[in-house]
Design an enzyme around this catalytic site. Sequence first.
Site, PDB file in Angstrom:
ATOM      1  N   LYS A  26      -1.038  -7.785  13.020  1.00 55.16           N
ATOM      2  CA  LYS A  26      -1.949  -6.818  12.510  1.00 55.16           C
ATOM      3  C   LYS A  26      -3.115  -7.209  13.159  1.00 55.16           C
ATOM      4  CE  LYS A  26      -3.455  -4.993   7.912  1.00 55.16           C
ATOM      5  NZ  LYS A  26      -3.503  -5.031   6.504  1.00 55.16           N
TER       6      LYS A  26
ATOM      7  N   GLU B 111      -4.763 -29.003  27.709  1.00 50.97           N
ATOM      8  CA  GLU B 111      -5.922 -29.585  27.551  1.00 50.97           C
ATOM      9  C   GLU B 111      -5.874 -31.011  26.448  1.00 50.97           C
ATOM     10  OE1 GLU B 111      -9.784 -26.874  27.257  1.00 50.97           O
ATOM     11  OE2 GLU B 111      -8.027 -25.351  27.229  1.00 50.97           O
TER      12      GLU B 111
ATOM     13  N   THR C 165       1.183  -4.544   4.382  1.00 52.24           N
ATOM     14  CA  THR C 165       0.936  -5.070   5.801  1.00 52.24           C
ATOM     15  C   THR C 165       0.402  -6.097   5.835  1.00 52.24           C
ATOM     16  OG1 THR C 165      -1.297  -3.547   5.793  1.00 52.24           O
ATOM     17  CG2 THR C 165       0.895  -2.598   6.468  1.00 52.24           C
ATOM     18  N   ASP C 166      -0.437  -6.809   4.938  1.00 57.54           N
ATOM     19  CA  ASP C 166      -1.077  -7.988   5.051  1.00 57.54           C
ATOM     20  C   ASP C 166      -0.397  -9.217   5.501  1.00 57.54           C
ATOM     21  OD1 ASP C 166      -3.235  -6.742   4.095  1.00 57.54           O
ATOM     22  OD2 ASP C 166      -3.588  -8.074   2.409  1.00 57.54           O
TER      23      ASP C 166
ATOM     24  N   TYR D 274      -7.952   1.108  -4.120  1.00 54.16           N
ATOM     25  CA  TYR D 274      -6.602   1.376  -4.737  1.00 54.16           C
ATOM     26  C   TYR D 274      -6.142   0.150  -5.382  1.00 54.16           C
ATOM     27  CZ  TYR D 274      -4.497  -0.348  -0.363  1.00 54.16           C
ATOM     28  OH  TYR D 274      -4.161  -1.346   0.685  1.00 54.16           O
TER      29      TYR D 274
ATOM     30  N   THR E 203       0.856  -1.302   0.060  1.00 50.15           N
ATOM     31  CA  THR E 203      -0.098   0.075  -0.024  1.00 50.15           C
ATOM     32  C   THR E 203       0.631   1.265  -0.072  1.00 50.15           C
ATOM     33  OG1 THR E 203      -1.764  -1.137   1.185  1.00 50.15           O
ATOM     34  CG2 THR E 203      -1.904   1.351   1.178  1.00 50.15           C
TER      35      THR E 203
END
Length: 339
Positions: free
Chosen positions: A175, A296, A102-103, A36, A23
């Site tokens: 994120k 567990e 950023t993904d 975008y 981005t």
Amino acid sequence: SMSITPHEEDERKHIFVLATGGTIAGSGATSVRADYTSGQLHVDAMLAAIPQIHAIAAVQGEQLANVGSQDITFSIMIQLAHRINDLLSSDSVDGVVVTHGTDTMEETAHFLNLTVSSRKPVVMTGAMRPSTAISADGPLNLFNAVAVAADQKASARGVLVVMNDRIHGAHSLTKTNTTSVETFISPINGLIGTVNYGRSEYFRRPFRTHTFNSEFSLEGTSVLPRVDIVYACADMPPDLIDASVERGARGIVIAGDGNGNMNAATIERAAHAAADGIRIVRSSRVPTGKVGRNVEIDDDRLGFIASDELNPAKARILLMLALTKKRSLQEIQRLFYEY
């Protein structure tokens, strides 16, 4: 806190900016649209937009890829790690900045944290708003990232991510919001520091093994073993485990419910796969907290590995690197505690 004028050439630190897209290099039809396209701008254009950057460092850019980070491949990650190791081995490079979407930034950050072998700063940055947006966050993020990479105090802290005036460590950050500039948080271990218009403060160092102490090497590695992530949920179909195994997965990370849980039918299929040598790591779909061993689920009996602090995406990265060598279940569990 550097008061260097641009003409004092030799005084400035030499920082290399490796651009991969995202981005930060995105552009939209107008300055007020949410839609975008990522990876449109070249690194030279990104740097030209911040002339002030040359006062804090001698900056050189290189375009390594230009994709939205949903399209980052392991081939790009491996290329990036090799290039960073190569650059940082030179006396003429003081630090590296990587621009990235950023993904999947937390995955590439974690990967580089395990495969870069230098003490010199490696800083990742990106943006939540494209370059064409009102109040685009990319230019200041890049300015701050270069300042951190040029700062001696940033060295030996592993791979850092600088976004939104914050300095995160690769191990901890994640994120948390699809669109907000305040998307990255380090929920378990907290921030490494903050940076304000190029001036940094450091609070802590990463607690885990990384970079120059890492035992991982990409020497002779061009392809990583396949590891899949299976998302656990109520009444999940257990045959998802079989599907992964049939497709050639060498390891499976379960994004478990709660403390790395899954239903009884899936546990049975996963234990069956583990007995056949497929490495099964229990992580969690829950945003924070550790997944504990034998809490567990009887990991010792079933042959599972607990991810400890790593979320599913990062657990997958660590497991893929772990599987590049022959390692016992015990050794792989140790890696999850150590890295």
